[in-house]
Motif scaffolding. Structure first.
Motif, PDB file in Angstrom:
ATOM      1  N   MET A   1       0.008 -39.416 -32.723  1.00  0.00           N
ATOM      2  CA  MET A   1       0.059 -40.223 -33.942  1.00  0.00           C
ATOM      3  C   MET A   1       1.383 -40.118 -34.692  1.00  0.00           C
ATOM      4  SD  MET A   1      -3.858 -39.705 -35.318  1.00  0.00           S
ATOM      5  CE  MET A   1      -3.760 -41.014 -36.530  1.00  0.00           C
ATOM      6  N   THR A   2       2.144 -39.045 -34.472  1.00  0.00           N
ATOM      7  CA  THR A   2       3.419 -38.891 -35.191  1.00  0.00           C
ATOM      8  C   THR A   2       4.638 -39.139 -34.316  1.00  0.00           C
ATOM      9  OG1 THR A   2       3.629 -36.506 -34.758  1.00  0.00           O
ATOM     10  CG2 THR A   2       2.352 -37.181 -36.700  1.00  0.00           C
ATOM     11  N   GLY A   3       4.457 -39.069 -32.997  1.00  0.00           N
ATOM     12  CA  GLY A   3       5.588 -39.288 -32.098  1.00  0.00           C
ATOM     13  C   GLY A   3       6.428 -38.057 -31.842  1.00  0.00           C
ATOM     14  N   LEU A   4       6.118 -36.933 -32.489  1.00  0.00           N
ATOM     15  CA  LEU A   4       6.846 -35.691 -32.252  1.00  0.00           C
ATOM     16  C   LEU A   4       6.086 -34.868 -31.214  1.00  0.00           C
ATOM     17  CD1 LEU A   4       9.109 -33.679 -32.901  1.00  0.00           C
ATOM     18  CD2 LEU A   4       7.658 -32.767 -34.740  1.00  0.00           C
ATOM     19  N   LYS A   5       6.672 -34.700 -30.034  1.00  0.00           N
ATOM     20  CA  LYS A   5       5.992 -34.031 -28.931  1.00  0.00           C
ATOM     21  C   LYS A   5       6.356 -32.544 -28.905  1.00  0.00           C
ATOM     22  CE  LYS A   5       4.742 -38.176 -27.652  1.00  0.00           C
ATOM     23  NZ  LYS A   5       3.377 -38.680 -27.904  1.00  0.00           N
ATOM     24  N   ILE A   6       5.567 -31.732 -29.578  1.00  0.00           N
ATOM     25  CA  ILE A   6       5.730 -30.287 -29.502  1.00  0.00           C
ATOM     26  C   ILE A   6       4.361 -29.666 -29.234  1.00  0.00           C
ATOM     27  CG2 ILE A   6       7.761 -30.230 -30.983  1.00  0.00           C
ATOM     28  CD1 ILE A   6       6.034 -29.307 -33.280  1.00  0.00           C
ATOM     29  N   ASN A   7       4.366 -28.414 -28.841  1.00  0.00           N
ATOM     30  CA  ASN A   7       3.120 -27.761 -28.433  1.00  0.00           C
ATOM     31  C   ASN A   7       2.311 -27.205 -29.595  1.00  0.00           C
ATOM     32  OD1 ASN A   7       3.354 -27.698 -25.332  1.00  0.00           O
ATOM     33  ND2 ASN A   7       5.329 -26.880 -25.980  1.00  0.00           N
ATOM     34  N   ASP A   8       2.991 -26.856 -30.699  1.00  0.00           N
ATOM     35  CA  ASP A   8       2.313 -26.126 -31.772  1.00  0.00           C
ATOM     36  C   ASP A   8       2.843 -26.596 -33.124  1.00  0.00           C
ATOM     37  OD1 ASP A   8       0.928 -24.351 -33.309  1.00  0.00           O
ATOM     38  OD2 ASP A   8       1.567 -22.551 -32.228  1.00  0.00           O
ATOM     39  N   HIS A   9       2.161 -27.559 -33.722  1.00  0.00           N
ATOM     40  CA  HIS A   9       2.601 -28.104 -35.011  1.00  0.00           C
ATOM     41  C   HIS A   9       2.319 -27.137 -36.162  1.00  0.00           C
ATOM     42  CE1 HIS A   9       3.704 -32.353 -34.135  1.00  0.00           C
ATOM     43  NE2 HIS A   9       2.963 -32.133 -33.052  1.00  0.00           N
ATOM     44  N   ASN A  10       1.338 -26.254 -35.996  1.00  0.00           N
ATOM     45  CA  ASN A  10       0.853 -25.470 -37.134  1.00  0.00           C
ATOM     46  C   ASN A  10       1.227 -24.000 -37.049  1.00  0.00           C
ATOM     47  OD1 ASN A  10      -0.499 -25.206 -39.599  1.00  0.00           O
ATOM     48  ND2 ASN A  10      -2.403 -24.591 -38.585  1.00  0.00           N
ATOM     49  N   CYS A  11       2.232 -23.663 -36.273  1.00  0.00           N
ATOM     50  CA  CYS A  11       2.665 -22.272 -36.235  1.00  0.00           C
ATOM     51  C   CYS A  11       3.291 -21.910 -37.580  1.00  0.00           C
ATOM     52  CB  CYS A  11       3.679 -22.060 -35.114  1.00  0.00           C
ATOM     53  SG  CYS A  11       4.292 -20.369 -34.990  1.00  0.00           S
ATOM     54  N   GLY A  12       2.879 -20.774 -38.146  1.00  0.00           N
ATOM     55  CA  GLY A  12       3.402 -20.388 -39.457  1.00  0.00           C
ATOM     56  C   GLY A  12       4.844 -19.928 -39.416  1.00  0.00           C
ATOM     57  N   LEU A  13       5.327 -19.535 -38.240  1.00  0.00           N
ATOM     58  CA  LEU A  13       6.686 -19.007 -38.105  1.00  0.00           C
ATOM     59  C   LEU A  13       7.653 -20.159 -37.851  1.00  0.00           C
ATOM     60  CD1 LEU A  13       8.411 -16.464 -38.054  1.00  0.00           C
ATOM     61  CD2 LEU A  13       7.936 -16.268 -35.600  1.00  0.00           C
ATOM     62  N   LYS A  14       8.469 -20.447 -38.840  1.00  0.00           N
ATOM     63  CA  LYS A  14       9.441 -21.537 -38.746  1.00  0.00           C
ATOM     64  C   LYS A  14      10.735 -21.124 -39.432  1.00  0.00           C
ATOM     65  CE  LYS A  14       6.051 -25.353 -39.016  1.00  0.00           C
ATOM     66  NZ  LYS A  14       4.836 -24.546 -39.260  1.00  0.00           N
ATOM     67  N   ALA A  15      11.819 -21.772 -39.052  1.00  0.00           N
ATOM     68  CA  ALA A  15      13.098 -21.615 -39.741  1.00  0.00           C
ATOM     69  C   ALA A  15      13.686 -23.006 -39.928  1.00  0.00           C
ATOM     70  CB  ALA A  15      14.055 -20.735 -38.940  1.00  0.00           C
ATOM     71  N   ALA A  16      14.311 -23.226 -41.071  1.00  0.00           N
ATOM     72  CA  ALA A  16      14.855 -24.555 -41.362  1.00  0.00           C
ATOM     73  C   ALA A  16      15.949 -24.453 -42.403  1.00  0.00           C
ATOM     74  CB  ALA A  16      13.756 -25.495 -41.850  1.00  0.00           C
ATOM     75  N   LYS A  17      16.781 -25.477 -42.440  1.00  0.00           N
ATOM     76  CA  LYS A  17      17.713 -25.606 -43.551  1.00  0.00           C
ATOM     77  C   LYS A  17      16.894 -25.887 -44.812  1.00  0.00           C
ATOM     78  CE  LYS A  17      21.361 -27.401 -40.559  1.00  0.00           C
ATOM     79  NZ  LYS A  17      22.202 -28.570 -40.217  1.00  0.00           N
ATOM     80  N   THR A  18      17.314 -25.328 -45.913  1.00  0.00           N
ATOM     81  CA  THR A  18      16.536 -25.459 -47.148  1.00  0.00           C
ATOM     82  C   THR A  18      16.350 -26.911 -47.555  1.00  0.00           C
ATOM     83  OG1 THR A  18      17.316 -23.295 -47.890  1.00  0.00           O
ATOM     84  CG2 THR A  18      16.443 -24.760 -49.573  1.00  0.00           C
ATOM     85  N   GLU A  19      17.332 -27.756 -47.275  1.00  0.00           N
ATOM     86  CA  GLU A  19      17.232 -29.164 -47.666  1.00  0.00           C
ATOM     87  C   GLU A  19      16.032 -29.842 -47.014  1.00  0.00           C
ATOM     88  OE1 GLU A  19      19.817 -32.108 -45.371  1.00  0.00           O
ATOM     89  OE2 GLU A  19      21.077 -30.310 -45.376  1.00  0.00           O
TER      90      GLU A  19
END
Length: 335
Positions: free
Chosen positions: A150-168
């Motif tokens: 439904m979103t077009g983003l093909k990843i295995n685990d959308h709800n993993c709590g461990l993430k890193a990102a740019k603050t923006e």
């Protein structure tokens, strides 16, 4: 880290009744960043309505460690609200999120940050060897499959709590309800580069899960919200108008069929349920199209033009014009 030093990375951790894990978690985070000696960091706990002594433990950790800060929400508002509060407080240029139950391994943080150095805007962990009961793994696989479709983003685990990102990224995506589950999808739809990295996942040793099967019901509803705001947020008339046109078309076909039956077959149609269905479908179609047009008017009147500049990732250098050069020379001469 001294008070004057601005952290480069903010580690955000929502907490709900995890008193037994917090001290160990801080120790593991410190150990992980010890492998990145030039990286300053802060740890921000958010107490999301804990009923145990989690807040007392957090305040003591903050008193003992200058890198630790803690926020206490007035009541349990949910993980998305807790993350939103932490994002507002974050001072780092990068954000790392993790759960407080020790199932997420802080030792993976350097690898996640390395992906950001390599050009990613958001890196989501993938619990490849997930240490959870089968009753949680099977619904999660179905949830991830539906989210991919439904979103077009093909990843295995959308709800993993461990993430890193740019603050923006976290300042751009909406965080309310249960939308924390869809941060990668929301970032992807906004044009950010999203990657996935297999990370170590550990079995829960303290406490119990705060979520039951009802979270998948809420998640399904929020998935519709994500689709609406990402695919049709800028063109609501296409969503409501498209459904409305389909409804009106089906209603028109039904009424056309009944008209033929009445005129050429001589049959009575006044008491046929099909007549009522056709009329209702046409009325529904007109209403949906009208809602779509009203939504477009509201969007046109309230849209912030500055948001368009937020979508720009990079710019080429601006070459000075001849007029700009003349002004610069004049200023130098005048000086």
């Amino acid at each position: 880290m001294s008070i004057e030093t601005t952290p480069q990375v903010s580690v955000l951790i929502p907490v709900k009744d995890e008193e037994a894990t917090l001290a160990t978690l801080v120790g593991e985070i410190d150990a992980a960043f010890a492998t990145l000696p030039e990286t300053e960091y802060e740890v921000i706990f958010v107490d999301d309505g804990s009923t145990d002594t989690s807040w007392q433990v957090m305040t003591q950790l903050a008193a003992d460690n200058p890198r630790v800060r803690a926020l206490k929400l007035r009541r349990n508002f949910g993980k998305a609200a807790a993350l939103a509060a932490a994002v507002d407080e974050a001072r780092g240029e990068r954000i790392v999120t993790m759960d407080a139950d020790l199932q997420d391994d802080p030792a993976e943080v350097p690898r996640l940050l390395a992906e950001l150095d390599d050009g990613a805007d958001l890196v989501s962990g993938h619990k490849a060897d997930r240490k959870d009961p089968l009753g949680k793994r099977i619904p999660s696989k179905f949830f991830n499959l539906m989210t991919n479709v439904m979103t077009g983003l093909k990843i295995n685990d959308h709800n993993c709590g461990l993430k890193a990102a740019k603050t923006e990224v976290y300042r751009r995506v909406p965080l309310y309800g249960e939308l924390h589950r869809y941060i990668p999808a929301l970032a992807h739809q906004t044009g950010y580069q999203v990657r996935e990295l297999a990370v170590n996942h550990r079995a829960r040793e303290h406490g119990k899960s705060k979520y039951g099967l009802e979270r998948y019901v809420r998640g399904a509803i929020d998935l519709l919200t994500v689709m609406t705001i990402t695919k049709y947020g800028r063109r609501p008339a296409h969503l409501f108008g498209g459904i409305g046109l389909l409804s009106a078309l089906i209603g028109f076909v039904v009424l056309a069929y009944l008209t033929v039956v009445k005129l050429f077959g001589g049959e009575a149609i006044g008491d046929r349920p099909l007549l009522m269905l056709g009329i209702l479908l046409v009325i529904l179609g007109v209403q949906l199209i009208s809602i779509g047009l009203i939504a477009e008017i509201v969007l046109h009147r309230t849209a912030n033009r500055r948001e368009a500049t937020d979508l720009i990732r990079e710019r080429t250098p601006v070459e000075p014009t001849a007029q700009d050069a003349a002004v610069t020379v004049k200023k130098k001469v005048g000086a």
